[in-house]
Design a protein around this motif. Structure first.
Motif, PDB file in Angstrom:
ATOM      1  N   ALA A  23       0.829  -1.207   0.000  1.00  0.00           N
ATOM      2  CA  ALA A  23       0.000   0.000   0.000  1.00  0.00           C
ATOM      3  C   ALA A  23       0.862   1.255   0.000  1.00  0.00           C
ATOM      4  O   ALA A  23       0.495   2.276  -0.582  1.00  0.00           O
ATOM      5  N   VAL A  24       2.001   1.184   0.672  1.00  0.00           N
ATOM      6  CA  VAL A  24       2.988   2.262   0.632  1.00  0.00           C
ATOM      7  C   VAL A  24       4.292   1.679   0.084  1.00  0.00           C
ATOM      8  O   VAL A  24       4.781   0.680   0.608  1.00  0.00           O
ATOM      9  N   SER A  25       4.828   2.300  -0.947  1.00  0.00           N
ATOM     10  CA  SER A  25       6.042   1.757  -1.565  1.00  0.00           C
ATOM     11  C   SER A  25       6.925   2.897  -2.043  1.00  0.00           C
ATOM     12  O   SER A  25       6.548   4.072  -1.993  1.00  0.00           O
ATOM     13  N   LEU A  26       8.102   2.546  -2.487  1.00  0.00           N
ATOM     14  CA  LEU A  26       9.050   3.517  -3.024  1.00  0.00           C
ATOM     15  C   LEU A  26       8.733   3.773  -4.490  1.00  0.00           C
ATOM     16  O   LEU A  26       8.667   2.847  -5.297  1.00  0.00           O
TER      17      LEU A  26
ATOM     18  N   ARG B 194       0.877   7.294   7.944  1.00  0.00           N
ATOM     19  CA  ARG B 194       1.322   6.120   8.683  1.00  0.00           C
ATOM     20  C   ARG B 194       2.828   6.202   8.889  1.00  0.00           C
ATOM     21  O   ARG B 194       3.534   6.882   8.139  1.00  0.00           O
ATOM     22  N   SER B 195       3.291   5.501   9.899  1.00  0.00           N
ATOM     23  CA  SER B 195       4.720   5.520  10.220  1.00  0.00           C
ATOM     24  C   SER B 195       5.475   4.510   9.367  1.00  0.00           C
ATOM     25  O   SER B 195       5.019   3.372   9.190  1.00  0.00           O
ATOM     26  N   VAL B 196       6.626   4.947   8.849  1.00  0.00           N
ATOM     27  CA  VAL B 196       7.467   4.071   8.046  1.00  0.00           C
ATOM     28  C   VAL B 196       8.904   4.192   8.538  1.00  0.00           C
ATOM     29  O   VAL B 196       9.304   5.202   9.130  1.00  0.00           O
ATOM     30  N   ARG B 197       9.659   3.123   8.290  1.00  0.00           N
ATOM     31  CA  ARG B 197      11.076   3.114   8.619  1.00  0.00           C
ATOM     32  C   ARG B 197      11.877   2.893   7.334  1.00  0.00           C
ATOM     33  O   ARG B 197      11.562   1.996   6.547  1.00  0.00           O
TER      34      ARG B 197
ATOM     35  N   THR C 208       4.616   9.146   6.579  1.00  0.00           N
ATOM     36  CA  THR C 208       4.525   9.269   5.118  1.00  0.00           C
ATOM     37  C   THR C 208       4.359  10.722   4.683  1.00  0.00           C
ATOM     38  O   THR C 208       3.743  11.528   5.390  1.00  0.00           O
ATOM     39  N   TRP C 209       4.910  11.027   3.514  1.00  0.00           N
ATOM     40  CA  TRP C 209       4.941  12.397   3.027  1.00  0.00           C
ATOM     41  C   TRP C 209       4.558  12.444   1.554  1.00  0.00           C
ATOM     42  O   TRP C 209       4.525  11.421   0.854  1.00  0.00           O
ATOM     43  N   ASP C 210       4.268  13.644   1.092  1.00  0.00           N
ATOM     44  CA  ASP C 210       3.972  13.887  -0.316  1.00  0.00           C
ATOM     45  C   ASP C 210       5.218  14.435  -1.008  1.00  0.00           C
ATOM     46  O   ASP C 210       6.050  15.104  -0.378  1.00  0.00           O
ATOM     47  N   GLY C 211       5.331  14.184  -2.302  1.00  0.00           N
ATOM     48  CA  GLY C 211       6.451  14.712  -3.059  1.00  0.00           C
ATOM     49  C   GLY C 211       7.752  14.015  -2.727  1.00  0.00           C
ATOM     50  O   GLY C 211       7.783  12.941  -2.131  1.00  0.00           O
ATOM     51  N   SER C 212       8.859  14.658  -3.133  1.00  0.00           N
ATOM     52  CA  SER C 212      10.188  14.084  -2.938  1.00  0.00           C
ATOM     53  C   SER C 212      10.840  14.730  -1.723  1.00  0.00           C
ATOM     54  O   SER C 212      10.822  15.964  -1.572  1.00  0.00           O
ATOM     55  N   GLU C 213      11.410  13.898  -0.842  1.00  0.00           N
ATOM     56  CA  GLU C 213      12.030  14.381   0.387  1.00  0.00           C
ATOM     57  C   GLU C 213      13.473  13.862   0.495  1.00  0.00           C
ATOM     58  O   GLU C 213      13.763  12.732   0.094  1.00  0.00           O
ATOM     59  N   VAL C 214      14.356  14.698   1.067  1.00  0.00           N
ATOM     60  CA  VAL C 214      15.721  14.260   1.350  1.00  0.00           C
ATOM     61  C   VAL C 214      15.682  13.424   2.628  1.00  0.00           C
ATOM     62  O   VAL C 214      15.249  13.896   3.681  1.00  0.00           O
ATOM     63  N   VAL C 215      16.128  12.161   2.523  1.00  0.00           N
ATOM     64  CA  VAL C 215      16.099  11.266   3.684  1.00  0.00           C
ATOM     65  C   VAL C 215      17.497  10.978   4.216  1.00  0.00           C
ATOM     66  O   VAL C 215      17.634  10.368   5.280  1.00  0.00           O
ATOM     67  N   ALA C 216      18.520  11.384   3.494  1.00  0.00           N
ATOM     68  CA  ALA C 216      19.894  11.187   3.966  1.00  0.00           C
ATOM     69  C   ALA C 216      20.792  12.204   3.293  1.00  0.00           C
ATOM     70  O   ALA C 216      20.566  12.593   2.135  1.00  0.00           O
ATOM     71  N   ASP C 217      21.813  12.620   4.015  1.00  0.00           N
ATOM     72  CA  ASP C 217      22.764  13.611   3.526  1.00  0.00           C
ATOM     73  C   ASP C 217      24.125  13.249   4.123  1.00  0.00           C
ATOM     74  O   ASP C 217      24.282  13.229   5.339  1.00  0.00           O
ATOM     75  N   PHE C 218      25.114  12.922   3.272  1.00  0.00           N
ATOM     76  CA  PHE C 218      26.403  12.487   3.807  1.00  0.00           C
ATOM     77  C   PHE C 218      27.531  12.861   2.849  1.00  0.00           C
ATOM     78  O   PHE C 218      27.285  13.292   1.712  1.00  0.00           O
ATOM     79  N   GLU C 219      28.748  12.694   3.304  1.00  0.00           N
ATOM     80  CA  GLU C 219      29.931  13.042   2.530  1.00  0.00           C
ATOM     81  C   GLU C 219      30.749  11.792   2.226  1.00  0.00           C
ATOM     82  O   GLU C 219      30.752  10.843   3.008  1.00  0.00           O
ATOM     83  N   VAL C 220      31.449  11.828   1.100  1.00  0.00           N
ATOM     84  CA  VAL C 220      32.398  10.776   0.734  1.00  0.00           C
ATOM     85  C   VAL C 220      33.737  11.437   0.453  1.00  0.00           C
ATOM     86  O   VAL C 220      33.843  12.291  -0.436  1.00  0.00           O
ATOM     87  N   ASP C 221      34.734  11.069   1.194  1.00  0.00           N
ATOM     88  CA  ASP C 221      36.083  11.582   0.966  1.00  0.00           C
ATOM     89  C   ASP C 221      36.806  10.714  -0.071  1.00  0.00           C
ATOM     90  O   ASP C 221      36.578   9.505  -0.143  1.00  0.00           O
TER      91      ASP C 221
ATOM     92  N   LEU D 131      12.142   0.054   2.648  1.00  0.00           N
ATOM     93  CA  LEU D 131      11.007   0.720   3.277  1.00  0.00           C
ATOM     94  C   LEU D 131      10.202  -0.296   4.066  1.00  0.00           C
ATOM     95  O   LEU D 131       9.778  -1.320   3.518  1.00  0.00           O
ATOM     96  N   GLU D 132       9.969  -0.023   5.352  1.00  0.00           N
ATOM     97  CA  GLU D 132       9.143  -0.884   6.194  1.00  0.00           C
ATOM     98  C   GLU D 132       7.935  -0.092   6.673  1.00  0.00           C
ATOM     99  O   GLU D 132       8.063   0.995   7.244  1.00  0.00           O
ATOM    100  N   ASP D 133       6.761  -0.646   6.382  1.00  0.00           N
ATOM    101  CA  ASP D 133       5.519  -0.093   6.914  1.00  0.00           C
ATOM    102  C   ASP D 133       5.384  -0.612   8.339  1.00  0.00           C
ATOM    103  O   ASP D 133       5.157  -1.805   8.568  1.00  0.00           O
ATOM    104  N   GLU D 134       5.538   0.269   9.331  1.00  0.00           N
ATOM    105  CA  GLU D 134       5.568  -0.183  10.722  1.00  0.00           C
ATOM    106  C   GLU D 134       4.231  -0.728  11.184  1.00  0.00           C
ATOM    107  O   GLU D 134       4.169  -1.513  12.133  1.00  0.00           O
ATOM    108  N   GLY D 135       3.159  -0.341  10.486  1.00  0.00           N
ATOM    109  CA  GLY D 135       1.854  -0.856  10.886  1.00  0.00           C
ATOM    110  C   GLY D 135       1.642  -2.299  10.485  1.00  0.00           C
ATOM    111  O   GLY D 135       1.034  -3.080  11.211  1.00  0.00           O
TER     112      GLY D 135
END
Length: 817
Positions: A183-186, A216-219, A241-254, A273-277
């Motif tokens: 019901a909720v997917s990537l 709903r809560s997702v992990r 859960t959110w609408d549109g595109s969201e930044v979920v991670a931000d990191f650096e690579v040396d 993606l895990e639907d916690e419900g």
């Protein structure tokens, strides 16, 4: 309902099934969707119209190259029965299309559940709601009846224009997939990077597919690996859960492992993606690369801080016998051939191409210019413009993760009017600005580009003028001056599209240059009508010999010149492979653009080896005309043997005796000095060439041929011969002879093959071995036939010559059906 859906590139837990088998097809404009299924209830002649097919399937696979009738533009219907078993509670069932031409409607039984306009971008139809309703006839035994209508009918208010130099194919010519998601997917996972030599700043953006839109809560669990499979980042994110595109991670690579044509290093990002419900999990895995580039203003191109001369070609999605319906294996073979030619760059003309193509470019190391199909015709109304914007959005959304892409193309030859009774340059400029802004809004890490629209050259980031010196205008010794003028006339210059039509197997001793007949100094741009074979200003394309010899000389000149242009970004030759086109009925093979360095079935022409001699690092050598079985001249006259090689030295042997060693020198045109004047024996000769590079590696090539010393007059007759092939087919060869019975080794008349009897000509393939209407190449032509277990009479006719016949026995080439 219609939705853009980016299915995973690979390694996903998402359940995806490629729907290749168990399809039926009919080429017809049916009265409605019920007619698709009526055959299941009524047993009549209508049943006979359907045929079994496999996907991908193009309904112009053969008629696009039929010399006698225009290719079909209309409706084609597909049907199948699907076993649907979605394992997810309240999950969604999707049909994902990797591309279909040109307007697609999807039906579950009689009900239309979605449609899509456009032949080249991906789209997904969600059929979940209709499946929940059920109510299918019992005789389908719990299978779901799916009908799909593809329509490539001419429509001025859609892109590309029908005056484009390629077919607007119809059909399910790319793969179709059945996809199950919870019901909720990537929906999309985008990896966005800002890269320098010693660091990369990376964002992971995620968009969810969540039609119910309840909170709903997702992990989310994220893992990133480099090209050595070393994990470099991991994180867990708990969100609502959110609408549109969201930044979920931000990191650096040396010290990032940089992607380049010589080292196409790919990172991997997996998002789970895990639907916690419900505890339901799905995952998507995408690949990305880290690299940075620059088109220096009034300067060359840099990749990862170093100058790189772009060695490019072009690709149409088109192949002998299948049209646009190239399989994954065919695509991989073609892309490998391009890379092995030495290319590091490709323009995908003139539309978004298969995801498989882009995957190959990432893996092989081919930089890419990909563009939307706003090609020729002018500018239409509101729906026309919206389609352009939708296609640009889809292309960037669906292909953004590919590190190979550096340029988003906004159009091609938009100065070519035809489709409307008005042509408004200012309106085109305004809309080009809108597309340019949209491209940068969607993706600010790449540049925009167009080709041949002078009044828009100041709008886009990179511009390619029309420079066809030596074919549609001027002569090729002018190439350097026109390229420099193009460079000076725009901020960021890239020369895409140059070349010449060449008939595979046609070779001449003294290729036509037109230096005496063609006006020089008047520009090298292709102008409307120049592609026609008659009328207009004198030009090589209408006056020349269309030989492989001329094409090789032109390539040799261009590539030699490019090595002495330190300011040049690069070029792309048009086009890697011969392809079908509706606007060239008078070509030596009707409806074929013959500018390829390989034929429409991947058979290499001589030009392939010219490119290798300049671009390839691996040692190579090729005797020009290696496939020629007859060469001609007088017994007393020295003959020139030409060799293409990237080795520093080469030695030639004639009938076992050395003709000397030559040192390769690109300043010594042609063949970089690798040419020998030798004496040949009347009759059979053997020629061997051996190359040695500075590391001591040795490569060799050899050929045998008959040296014909008899002169000939005008051809008066044809002779046919038949040769049985190991696969059960029969090759029919036609040769031209003069009144004295001497073979006419330069005859180029057009002949037409025909057949009466049980067999079938294997024609409409757009190759020199698979076309029933074709000009002779060096006095000969051939075609294959399937005898089908019965006797046949094959003919070859030509206006002014006696028609020839050959009988093929029914015992020849019989194969099981």
């Amino acid at each position: 309902m219609e939705r853009i859906f980016a299915a995973p590139l690979g390694g996903s837990k998402m359940i995806t099934q490629r729907l290749t088998h168990n399809w039926a097809y009919i080429q017809s404009s049916l009265g409605g969707a019920w007619e698709v299924w009526r055959k299941d209830k009524l047993n009549n002649h209508y049943n006979l119209a359907w045929s079994e097919v496999e996907l991908p399937h193009c309904f112009n696979a053969l008629d696009a190259m039929d010399p006698d009738v225009p290719y079909y533009q209309g409706q084609g219907w597909y049907r199948t029965l699907l076993e649907v078993d979605n394992p997810y509670l309240n999950g969604r069932t999707l049909l994902h299309f990797e591309g279909a031409g040109q307007h697609t409607e999807v039906y579950v039984y009689e009900d239309r559940v979605g449609e899509h306009q456009g032949g080249y971008d991906e789209f997904t139809i969600d059929i979940t709601d209709r499946l929940r309703e059920g109510q299918f006839p019992a005789y389908y035994e719990n299978k779901v009846p799916i009908a799909i209508r593809c329509d490539n009918t001419r429509n001025l208010e859609t892109i590309p224009s029908d005056v484009s130099d390629f077919n607007l194919y119809g059909g399910l010519y790319r793969y179709v997939n059945l996809v199950y998601v919870p019901a909720v997917s990537l929906e999309t996972v985008h990896v966005i990077s800002q890269v320098s030599a010693d660091r990369a700043d990376i964002q992971v953006q995620v968009k969810l597919y969540h039609p119910e839109a309840d909170k709903r809560s997702v992990r989310l669990r994220l893992q990133v690996w480099d090209d050595t499979e070393q994990e470099i980042f991991a994180a867990t994110v708990n969100r609502v859960t959110w609408d549109g595109s969201e930044v979920v991670a931000d990191f650096e690579v040396d010290a990032p492992h940089l992607w380049s044509p010589n080292a196409p290093r790919l990172y991997t990002c997996k998002v789970t993606l895990e639907d916690e419900g419900t505890g339901t999990e799905t995952a998507e895995t995408v690949r990305f690369g880290l690299r940075y580039f620059e088109f220096e203003k009034k300067g060359p191109f840099y990749l990862n801080g170093e100058r790189l001369l772009l060695h490019g070609t072009h690709r149409h999605e088109d192949h002998a016998g299948v049209g646009a319906a190239m399989t994954e294996e065919m695509i991989a073979c073609e892309m490998r051939l391009i890379k092995d030619m030495g290319a590091n760059f490709i323009r995908l003309g003139h539309y978004q191409q298969s995801r498989i193509v882009l995957d190959q470019c990432d893996e092989l190391g081919l930089l890419v210019w990909e563009e939307i199909p706003w090609c020729r015709g002018g500018l239409g109304g509101a729906s026309y413009r919206q389609q352009c914007k939708d296609m640009l959005t889809a292309m960037i959304t669906q292909h953004r993760n590919h590190p190979s892409i550096i340029l988003w193309g906004l159009g091609n030859e938009n100065d070519w009017e035809a489709d409307f009774n008005y042509f408004d340059e200012e309106a085109i400029r305004d809309f080009m600005r809108e597309l340019h802004a949209l491209s940068h809004e969607l993706d600010d890490t790449r540049l925009t580009a167009i080709r041949r629209c002078e009044f828009c050259r100041d709008i886009v980031d990179v511009y390619s003028p029309s420079i066809w010196a030596g074919w549609y205008r001027g002569v090729y010794p002018e190439y350097e001056s026109y390229t420099r003028a193009g460079f000076e006339n725009t901020d960021r210059f890239l020369h895409v599209e140059w070349g010449a039509d060449n008939v595979a197997g046609r070779h001449v001793k003294k290729p036509y240059t037109g230096f005496a007949d063609i006006q020089t100094g008047q520009g090298a741009d292709e102008r409307d009508g120049d592609y026609l074979l008659t009328g207009g200003d004198p030009r090589v394309s209408s006056l020349g010999d269309w030989s492989e010899t001329y094409f090789c000389d032109m390539i040799d000149w261009y590539l030699r010149a490019q090595q002495g242009m330190p300011w040049l970004t690069g070029t792309a030759q048009w086009s890697f492979k011969d392809f079908s086109t509706p606007v060239r009925p008078d070509s030596p093979i009707p409806y074929l653009n013959m500018k390829g360095v390989v034929e429409r079935d991947f058979k290499k022409k001589e030009a392939y080896y010219v490119f290798q001699s300049y671009w390839l690092e691996k040692p190579m050598i090729r005797i020009y005309g290696g496939a020629m079985d007859v060469r001609t001249g007088s017994a007393e006259e020295e003959q020139t043997i030409r060799v293409y090689s990237n080795c520093s030295q080469a030695e030639l042997f004639i009938n076992g005796e050395s003709a000397g060693v030559r040192t390769r020198d690109v300043r010594d045109y042609p063949n970089a000095g690798l040419r020998w004047n030798v004496t040949l024996l009347p009759g059979m000769n053997q020629v061997v060439a051996r190359g040695r590079n500075e590391s001591g590696d040795v490569v060799s090539d050899e050929t045998t041929f008959v040296f014909q010393t008899e002169s000939w007059g005008v051809p008066v007759s044809l002779q046919l011969s038949s040769y049985e092939e190991p696969n059960g087919h029969v090759m029919i060869e036609a040769k031209a002879y003069d009144a004295e019975g001497v073979f006419c080794a330069d005859a180029a008349v057009r002949i037409h093959f025909g057949l009466a009897g049980s067999g079938k000509l294997l024609d409409n393939l757009g190759t020199v071995r698979g076309s029933r209407s074709i000009e002779l190449a060096n006095g000969r032509a051939c075609i294959y036939m399937d005898p089908r277990g019965g006797a046949s009479m094959v003919s070859a006719r030509c206006e002014g010559l006696r028609t020839a016949f050959v009988e093929v026995s029914g015992e020849c080439g019989v194969r099981d059906k």
